[in-house]
Motif scaffolding. Structure first.
Motif, short mmCIF file in Angstrom:
data_model
loop_
_atom_site.label_atom_id
_atom_site.label_comp_id
_atom_site.label_asym_id
_atom_site.label_seq_id
_atom_site.Cartn_x
_atom_site.Cartn_y
_atom_site.Cartn_z
N ASP A 264 -5.18 -3.21 6.98
CA ASP A 264 -4.02 -2.70 6.83
C ASP A 264 -3.77 -2.47 5.17
N ILE A 265 -4.00 -1.03 4.95
CA ILE A 265 -3.82 -0.59 3.41
C ILE A 265 -2.70 0.54 3.33
N PRO A 266 -1.93 0.10 2.41
CA PRO A 266 -0.82 1.07 2.17
C PRO A 266 -1.15 2.32 1.87
N GLN A 267 -0.51 3.50 2.04
CA GLN A 267 -0.98 4.98 1.55
C GLN A 267 0.53 5.32 1.06
N ALA A 268 0.19 6.00 -0.05
CA ALA A 268 1.47 6.87 -0.66
C ALA A 268 1.92 7.95 0.41
N SER A 269 3.18 8.30 0.37
CA SER A 269 3.74 9.32 1.39
C SER A 269 3.54 10.76 0.81
N PRO A 270 3.24 11.81 1.76
CA PRO A 270 3.37 13.07 1.33
C PRO A 270 4.43 13.40 0.32
N GLN A 271 5.39 12.85 0.58
CA GLN A 271 6.67 13.18 -0.43
C GLN A 271 6.45 12.45 -1.71
N VAL A 373 1.09 3.50 -9.46
CA VAL A 373 0.78 3.45 -8.10
C VAL A 373 -0.21 2.18 -7.89
N ASN A 374 0.19 1.35 -6.98
CA ASN A 374 -0.64 -0.04 -6.88
C ASN A 374 -0.11 -0.43 -5.52
N ARG A 375 -1.32 -1.27 -5.21
CA ARG A 375 -0.86 -1.59 -3.51
C ARG A 375 0.06 -2.96 -3.62
N ASN A 376 0.42 -3.58 -4.71
CA ASN A 376 1.09 -4.49 -4.76
C ASN A 376 2.53 -4.11 -5.55
N ARG A 377 3.38 -4.16 -4.74
CA ARG A 377 4.78 -3.68 -4.93
C ARG A 377 5.43 -4.70 -6.02
N LYS A 378 5.40 -5.84 -5.91
CA LYS A 378 5.98 -6.69 -6.73
C LYS A 378 5.07 -6.78 -8.03
N GLU A 379 3.98 -6.56 -8.22
CA GLU A 379 3.30 -6.68 -9.40
C GLU A 379 3.45 -5.40 -10.34
N MET A 380 3.59 -4.23 -9.50
CA MET A 380 3.56 -2.84 -10.27
C MET A 380 4.93 -2.97 -11.03
N LEU A 381 5.84 -3.70 -10.48
CA LEU A 381 7.30 -3.32 -11.08
C LEU A 381 7.64 -4.43 -11.97
N ILE A 382 6.43 -5.41 -12.15
CA ILE A 382 6.79 -6.32 -13.27
C ILE A 382 7.17 -6.00 -14.84
N ASN A 383 8.33 -6.44 -15.28
CA ASN A 383 8.85 -6.06 -16.73
C ASN A 383 9.46 -4.55 -16.93
N GLU A 392 8.38 7.27 -10.76
CA GLU A 392 7.83 7.04 -9.64
C GLU A 392 6.99 5.90 -9.59
N ALA A 393 7.38 4.93 -8.41
CA ALA A 393 6.88 3.75 -8.28
C ALA A 393 6.27 3.71 -6.68
N ILE A 394 4.90 3.86 -6.56
CA ILE A 394 4.26 4.02 -5.29
C ILE A 394 3.44 2.92 -5.05
N GLN A 395 3.79 2.28 -3.87
CA GLN A 395 2.79 1.36 -3.02
C GLN A 395 1.84 1.84 -2.20
N GLY A 396 0.47 2.14 -2.76
CA GLY A 396 -0.58 2.68 -1.74
C GLY A 396 -1.82 2.54 -2.58
N ASP A 397 -2.76 2.76 -1.91
CA ASP A 397 -4.04 2.70 -2.21
C ASP A 397 -4.35 3.67 -3.42
N VAL A 398 -4.72 3.37 -4.63
CA VAL A 398 -5.22 3.92 -5.88
C VAL A 398 -6.04 5.06 -5.68
N GLY A 399 -7.40 4.92 -5.24
CA GLY A 399 -8.14 5.93 -5.00
C GLY A 399 -7.96 7.10 -4.20
N SER A 400 -7.12 6.65 -3.12
CA SER A 400 -6.90 7.78 -2.11
C SER A 400 -5.58 8.64 -2.63
N PHE A 401 -4.71 7.97 -3.40
CA PHE A 401 -3.78 8.76 -4.27
C PHE A 401 -4.25 9.71 -5.05
#
Length: 532
Positions: A264-271, A373-383, A392-401
């Motif tokens: 289960d790997i999150p992906q950025a949406s087309p939008q 862009v980061n797979r971890n929503r909580k960590e990427m919004l730290i501070n 733009e804060a995107i929860q998704g796989d970095v390489g694919s993005f």
């Protein structure tokens, strides 16, 4: 009339009470039958003559997942799974300390794109791994920790090396499970390995009590008295032990799927991708910072490098992303990161977060548009509520993005003066390092000069293992990895002592490479081309 009315409720009480008692007894009986597997054994047999053991099930799952190495410090609790792994061609590597075994598994996970596996004995064997498991958690490395344990009947009864291991590892691992029946080994391990690699990768822990690893006849010898007791209490205990043993092995050797489960790997949406395309297309001074998540195995390193080159945005590389562009690539900016981030009008943080490494976000300009862009929503919004704010804060796989971003920006170019300005700052910083290298020292060695010589002499097949400390902080500015996945550092935990385990794991993954280890401020060691 009053007496008759008062007596009616009392008369109806006894049937209700009797019904409640009967229901409770039935529930207790069914619960006991379930715990002892009495209902399960109506359909699944117990093979009392088989010499197979649970260690074989462990080894079968590891082989089906492509595991090549198992790191360990041998102990009696886990011996069957070690023997089984060797029989199936999985190399068992014994270390001098359990923490080194986990560090080695961590390195294998990072370099191979698979789960690194370590097996240690119960109690102190597991407590010795805590630092390395925490390091893997913060470095987001998929490591499977297999831990021995006292037999299922002796949990919480003062057995040798028996502690509450589950409570110890729940805060450290994405998934923790204790296996109580041989038939549960395979599905539990498959689940654990999928969870380790899904979402934000990280360590998982599976506890394997000693009686689920050894064969039936050996467990029976230890568990069930050879002579039946004569007393009622003794017979009851004997009946319970026999049924507990039967439940342990019921259906143990029935065929079960052993291969990997879907991840289960999150992906950025087309939008989301399209919004980022629009932001970057209007940038004058774009900048990208790539972190370790960019090198996760969903996107091969060579494809990511090609995408970064096509994108044409100047970039800083951090963590496992170091070396992605090789040496002296014109897009790779190595120095003055804080100043560059302040000047950029659009910053893409890809697989890196605003913790202490980015001064908690204070290095980012309030006027810059930040894409993270980061797979971890909580960590990427730290501070983000204090020092910076993402556009733009995107929860998704970095390489694919990054690959999708390149598709959307096909043909887009940026003015060359921005990249040239950053490269000029690099050249000026390099010149200051050259001047420092020429400064005489009263005694010992000039560390900057030492690192310059290391950079000049390292072969192209080098893997650099860096073990924390000021020496490594300077080395990050001066020593360039020769290619992708050629730099191993502890990660966000900054753990000292990773060197030996990381070097061992790296050498096993790439036996033809030269593995160089820098430790603290004290030494740089080289592991030759052959392991003993």
């Amino acid at each position: 009339m009053e007496t008759s009315a008062a007596a009616a409720p009392a008369g109806s009480f006894f049937p209700s009470f009797l019904l409640l008692v009967c229901g409770t007894l039935v529930a207790a009986v069914l619960g006991a039958a379930h715990r002892l597997g009495l209902l399960y054994r109506l359909m699944h047999k117990v093979d009392k003559v088989s010499v197979r053991h649970g260690g074989e099930s462990v080894a079968a799952v590891l082989r089906a997942h492509g595991v090549q190495f198992l790191f360990t410090l041998v102990g009696g609790h886990i011996s069957p799974l070690l023997v089984a792994c060797e029989k199936l061609g999985i190399r068992v590597v014994d270390t001098r300390h359990e923490v080194t075994a986990v560090f080695a598994a961590d390195a294998v996970a990072r370099l191979s794109g698979t789960v690194g596996v370590v097996a240690v004995t119960a109690g102190p064997g597991l407590t010795n791994t805590v630092t390395a498991v925490k390091n893997a958690q913060l470095a987001q490395s998929p490591v499977l920790l297999l831990g021995g344990a006292a037999s299922t009947l002796l949990q919480n009864r003062g057995a040798l090396q028996a502690i509450d291991q589950m409570s110890l590892f729940r805060p450290l691992c994405k998934f923790c499970a204790s296996v109580h029946r041989v038939r549960d080994i395979i599905p539990t391990l498959r689940t654990a390995m999928a969870i380790a690699q899904s979402g934000t990768p990280g360590p998982v822990f599976v506890e394997l009590p000693i009686d689920v690893l050894y064969p039936y006849f050996m467990v029976q010898k230890e568990m069930v008295p050879p002579i039946r007791p004569k007393g009622l209490m003794g017979r009851g205990v004997s009946w319970y032990l026999e049924n507990h043993l039967a439940n342990l092995f019921a259906g143990a050797w029935e065929p079960r799927p052993e291969g990997p489960l879907p991840l289960d790997i999150p992906q950025a949406s087309p939008q989301q991708v399209q919004r980022c395309v629009e932001i970057l297309s209007r940038a004058k001074r774009p900048l990208m910072v790539l972190g370790s998540q960019a090198l996760l195995p969903l996107t091969p390193a060579h494809k990511l490098r090609a995408a970064v080159e096509t994108l044409g945005v100047p970039c800083f590389l951090a963590g496992m992303a170091r070396g992605l562009l090789g040496r002296n690539h014109p897009l790779h900016i190595r120095q003055n990161r804080s100043a560059a981030l302040k000047k950029a009008d659009v910053v893409l943080l890809a697989g890196i977060v605003c913790d202490f490494r980015l001064s908690y976000g204070r290095v980012l300009s309030r006027s810059s548009k930040i894409i993270i862009v980061n797979r971890n929503r909580k960590e990427m919004l730290i501070n983000s509520d204090i020092f910076w704010k993402p556009q733009e804060a995107i929860q998704g796989d970095v390489g694919s993005f990054v690959l999708k971003l390149v598709e959307g920006l096909q043909g887009q170019t940026w003015a060359s003066d921005w990249a040239e300005e950053l490269r000029q700052a690099d050249r000026e910083k390099d010149q200051s390092f050259r001047e420092k290298a020429m400064m005489p020292v009263a005694q010992h060695l000039n560390p900057v000069r030492v690192l310059q010589l290391v950079e000049e002499t390292l072969p192209d097949n080098s893997i650099l293992v860096v073990d924390g400390g000021d020496f490594v902080g300077t080395a990050a500015h001066l020593v360039q990895p020769r290619g992708p996945l050629c730099w191993l550092d502890p990660g966000a935990f900054g753990t000292l002592g990773v060197g030996a385990g990381f070097a061992l794991g790296a050498k096993l993954c790439r036996p033809d490479a030269e593995v160089s280890q820098g430790t603290g401020g004290r030494r740089l060691a080289t592991l030759g081309n052959k392991l003993p």
